[in-house]
Design a protein around this motif. Structure first.
Motif, PDB file in Angstrom:
ATOM      1  N   ALA A 154      26.558   2.786  56.478  1.00  0.00           N
ATOM      2  CA  ALA A 154      27.543   3.125  55.460  1.00  0.00           C
ATOM      3  C   ALA A 154      28.361   1.892  55.087  1.00  0.00           C
ATOM      4  CB  ALA A 154      28.453   4.234  55.962  1.00  0.00           C
ATOM      5  N   GLU A 155      28.695   1.079  56.090  1.00  0.00           N
ATOM      6  CA  GLU A 155      29.468  -0.134  55.823  1.00  0.00           C
ATOM      7  C   GLU A 155      28.678  -1.095  54.957  1.00  0.00           C
ATOM      8  OE1 GLU A 155      31.429  -2.791  58.798  1.00  0.00           O
ATOM      9  OE2 GLU A 155      31.972  -0.869  59.665  1.00  0.00           O
ATOM     10  N   ALA A 156      27.387  -1.237  55.251  1.00  0.00           N
ATOM     11  CA  ALA A 156      26.541  -2.146  54.478  1.00  0.00           C
ATOM     12  C   ALA A 156      26.433  -1.669  53.035  1.00  0.00           C
ATOM     13  CB  ALA A 156      25.159  -2.241  55.112  1.00  0.00           C
ATOM     14  N   ALA A 157      26.349  -0.361  52.840  1.00  0.00           N
ATOM     15  CA  ALA A 157      26.264   0.185  51.483  1.00  0.00           C
ATOM     16  C   ALA A 157      27.554  -0.068  50.716  1.00  0.00           C
ATOM     17  CB  ALA A 157      25.966   1.675  51.530  1.00  0.00           C
ATOM     18  N   ALA A 158      28.683   0.103  51.378  1.00  0.00           N
ATOM     19  CA  ALA A 158      29.972  -0.145  50.728  1.00  0.00           C
ATOM     20  C   ALA A 158      30.114  -1.627  50.367  1.00  0.00           C
ATOM     21  CB  ALA A 158      31.119   0.294  51.629  1.00  0.00           C
ATOM     22  N   GLU A 159      29.677  -2.492  51.271  1.00  0.00           N
ATOM     23  CA  GLU A 159      29.758  -3.930  51.001  1.00  0.00           C
ATOM     24  C   GLU A 159      28.830  -4.310  49.853  1.00  0.00           C
ATOM     25  OE1 GLU A 159      28.798  -8.105  53.232  1.00  0.00           O
ATOM     26  OE2 GLU A 159      29.646  -6.488  54.432  1.00  0.00           O
ATOM     27  N   ALA A 160      27.630  -3.728  49.829  1.00  0.00           N
ATOM     28  CA  ALA A 160      26.688  -4.011  48.751  1.00  0.00           C
ATOM     29  C   ALA A 160      27.243  -3.525  47.411  1.00  0.00           C
ATOM     30  CB  ALA A 160      25.344  -3.352  49.034  1.00  0.00           C
ATOM     31  N   ALA A 161      27.878  -2.363  47.417  1.00  0.00           N
ATOM     32  CA  ALA A 161      28.477  -1.831  46.189  1.00  0.00           C
ATOM     33  C   ALA A 161      29.616  -2.725  45.717  1.00  0.00           C
ATOM     34  CB  ALA A 161      28.982  -0.410  46.412  1.00  0.00           C
ATOM     35  N   ALA A 162      30.416  -3.223  46.630  1.00  0.00           N
ATOM     36  CA  ALA A 162      31.516  -4.114  46.266  1.00  0.00           C
ATOM     37  C   ALA A 162      30.978  -5.424  45.693  1.00  0.00           C
ATOM     38  CB  ALA A 162      32.396  -4.389  47.482  1.00  0.00           C
ATOM     39  N   GLN A 163      29.912  -5.943  46.288  1.00  0.00           N
ATOM     40  CA  GLN A 163      29.310  -7.178  45.783  1.00  0.00           C
ATOM     41  C   GLN A 163      28.702  -6.966  44.402  1.00  0.00           C
ATOM     42  OE1 GLN A 163      26.620  -8.333  48.897  1.00  0.00           O
ATOM     43  NE2 GLN A 163      28.195  -9.400  50.059  1.00  0.00           N
ATOM     44  N   ALA A 164      28.063  -5.816  44.204  1.00  0.00           N
ATOM     45  CA  ALA A 164      27.477  -5.512  42.899  1.00  0.00           C
ATOM     46  C   ALA A 164      28.568  -5.394  41.835  1.00  0.00           C
ATOM     47  CB  ALA A 164      26.660  -4.233  42.968  1.00  0.00           C
ATOM     48  N   ALA A 165      29.679  -4.753  42.181  1.00  0.00           N
ATOM     49  CA  ALA A 165      30.788  -4.611  41.234  1.00  0.00           C
ATOM     50  C   ALA A 165      31.385  -5.971  40.903  1.00  0.00           C
ATOM     51  CB  ALA A 165      31.860  -3.685  41.806  1.00  0.00           C
ATOM     52  N   ALA A 166      31.525  -6.827  41.900  1.00  0.00           N
ATOM     53  CA  ALA A 166      32.059  -8.175  41.669  1.00  0.00           C
ATOM     54  C   ALA A 166      31.112  -8.981  40.793  1.00  0.00           C
ATOM     55  CB  ALA A 166      32.296  -8.882  43.003  1.00  0.00           C
ATOM     56  N   ALA A 167      29.810  -8.838  41.012  1.00  0.00           N
ATOM     57  CA  ALA A 167      28.828  -9.559  40.199  1.00  0.00           C
ATOM     58  C   ALA A 167      28.858  -9.068  38.755  1.00  0.00           C
ATOM     59  CB  ALA A 167      27.431  -9.393  40.793  1.00  0.00           C
ATOM     60  N   ALA A 168      28.994  -7.764  38.570  1.00  0.00           N
ATOM     61  CA  ALA A 168      29.074  -7.208  37.215  1.00  0.00           C
ATOM     62  C   ALA A 168      30.325  -7.700  36.502  1.00  0.00           C
ATOM     63  CB  ALA A 168      29.057  -5.686  37.266  1.00  0.00           C
ATOM     64  N   ALA A 169      31.440  -7.745  37.211  1.00  0.00           N
ATOM     65  CA  ALA A 169      32.686  -8.248  36.626  1.00  0.00           C
ATOM     66  C   ALA A 169      32.539  -9.720  36.259  1.00  0.00           C
ATOM     67  CB  ALA A 169      33.848  -8.053  37.597  1.00  0.00           C
ATOM     68  N   GLN A 170      31.866 -10.476  37.101  1.00  0.00           N
ATOM     69  CA  GLN A 170      31.640 -11.893  36.834  1.00  0.00           C
ATOM     70  C   GLN A 170      30.779 -12.066  35.580  1.00  0.00           C
ATOM     71  OE1 GLN A 170      32.781 -14.671  38.363  1.00  0.00           O
ATOM     72  NE2 GLN A 170      31.641 -16.004  37.007  1.00  0.00           N
ATOM     73  N   ARG A 171      29.714 -11.251  35.447  1.00  0.00           N
ATOM     74  CA  ARG A 171      28.847 -11.340  34.264  1.00  0.00           C
ATOM     75  C   ARG A 171      29.622 -10.986  33.007  1.00  0.00           C
ATOM     76  NH1 ARG A 171      25.269  -8.944  37.780  1.00  0.00           N
ATOM     77  NH2 ARG A 171      25.603  -6.883  36.876  1.00  0.00           N
ATOM     78  N   LEU A 188      40.269 -10.248  29.238  1.00  0.00           N
ATOM     79  CA  LEU A 188      39.045 -10.728  29.873  1.00  0.00           C
ATOM     80  C   LEU A 188      38.804 -12.197  29.557  1.00  0.00           C
ATOM     81  CD1 LEU A 188      36.631  -7.746  29.241  1.00  0.00           C
ATOM     82  CD2 LEU A 188      37.574  -8.482  31.424  1.00  0.00           C
ATOM     83  N   ALA A 189      39.082 -12.604  28.332  1.00  0.00           N
ATOM     84  CA  ALA A 189      38.823 -13.979  27.933  1.00  0.00           C
ATOM     85  C   ALA A 189      39.843 -14.949  28.534  1.00  0.00           C
ATOM     86  CB  ALA A 189      38.842 -14.098  26.413  1.00  0.00           C
ATOM     87  N   ALA A 190      41.023 -14.460  28.924  1.00  0.00           N
ATOM     88  CA  ALA A 190      42.072 -15.339  29.427  1.00  0.00           C
ATOM     89  C   ALA A 190      42.141 -15.423  30.942  1.00  0.00           C
ATOM     90  CB  ALA A 190      43.425 -14.865  28.895  1.00  0.00           C
ATOM     91  N   GLU A 191      41.689 -14.378  31.634  1.00  0.00           N
ATOM     92  CA  GLU A 191      41.832 -14.341  33.088  1.00  0.00           C
ATOM     93  C   GLU A 191      40.638 -14.974  33.783  1.00  0.00           C
ATOM     94  OE1 GLU A 191      42.306 -10.358  34.403  1.00  0.00           O
ATOM     95  OE2 GLU A 191      44.305 -10.161  33.548  1.00  0.00           O
ATOM     96  N   PRO A 192      40.895 -15.663  34.905  1.00  0.00           N
ATOM     97  CA  PRO A 192      39.765 -16.141  35.707  1.00  0.00           C
ATOM     98  C   PRO A 192      39.083 -14.944  36.359  1.00  0.00           C
ATOM     99  CG  PRO A 192      41.835 -16.576  36.822  1.00  0.00           C
ATOM    100  CD  PRO A 192      42.171 -16.026  35.451  1.00  0.00           C
ATOM    101  N   PRO A 193      37.801 -15.079  36.708  1.00  0.00           N
ATOM    102  CA  PRO A 193      37.115 -13.942  37.329  1.00  0.00           C
ATOM    103  C   PRO A 193      37.757 -13.567  38.650  1.00  0.00           C
ATOM    104  CG  PRO A 193      35.765 -15.924  37.422  1.00  0.00           C
ATOM    105  CD  PRO A 193      36.974 -16.243  36.583  1.00  0.00           C
ATOM    106  N   ALA A 194      37.719 -12.280  38.947  1.00  0.00           N
ATOM    107  CA  ALA A 194      38.310 -11.789  40.193  1.00  0.00           C
ATOM    108  C   ALA A 194      37.465 -12.247  41.376  1.00  0.00           C
ATOM    109  CB  ALA A 194      38.381 -10.268  40.164  1.00  0.00           C
TER     110      ALA A 194
END
Length: 131
Positions: A1-18, A92-98
């Motif tokens: 469950a922890e690995a799934a939560a971490e993977a979901a957080a990484q996916a969300a961060a990657a999507a925000a970065q894109r 979005l255009a002004a803020e650095p990525p989270a």
């Protein structure tokens, strides 16, 4: 469950970065900004539009959402974005990525009891260690 939560957080961060990168790339031109913003609204609604004539695409978004807004194309698109609860383009255009959330530290092993000194300088075995 922890690995799934971490993977979901990484996916969300990657999507925000894109999304941040796409916003920065499109910020250079008015047409690029409109293209990105309209596509983002259409995507949120599960529709993939095409073409560089943005007025009919914004009209369609307003019709589907039951929105009757007036003003420039940018103002009307801003009203659609607010209704869809999308982050404003300017933000979005002004803020650095989270930064992605830091991974939780691994659980530390149980501490090993230290030897207990006894009278005369000898060291007795710790309780529960036999001795």
């Amino acid at each position: 469950a922890e690995a799934a939560a971490e993977a979901a957080a990484q996916a969300a961060a990657a999507a925000a970065q894109r999304e941040q990168e796409r916003a920065e790339e499109c910020a250079a031109t008015r047409e690029g900004q409109l293209s990105w913003r309209v596509a983002r609204c259409e995507e949120k609604m599960g529709f993939v539009g095409a073409g560089s004539d943005f007025a009919p695409r914004v009209d369609w978004l307003e019709d589907v959402l039951g929105l009757a807004s007036e003003g420039s194309l940018e103002e009307r698109l801003g009203a659609v974005e607010r209704l869809l609860e999308l982050e404003p383009f300017e933000t979005l255009a002004a803020e650095p990525p989270a930064e992605p959330p830091a991974a939780a530290p691994p659980p530390s092993p149980a501490p090993v009891p230290a030897p207990v000194p006894v009278h005369g300088g000898r060291v007795a075995a710790s309780p529960g260690r036999g001795g």
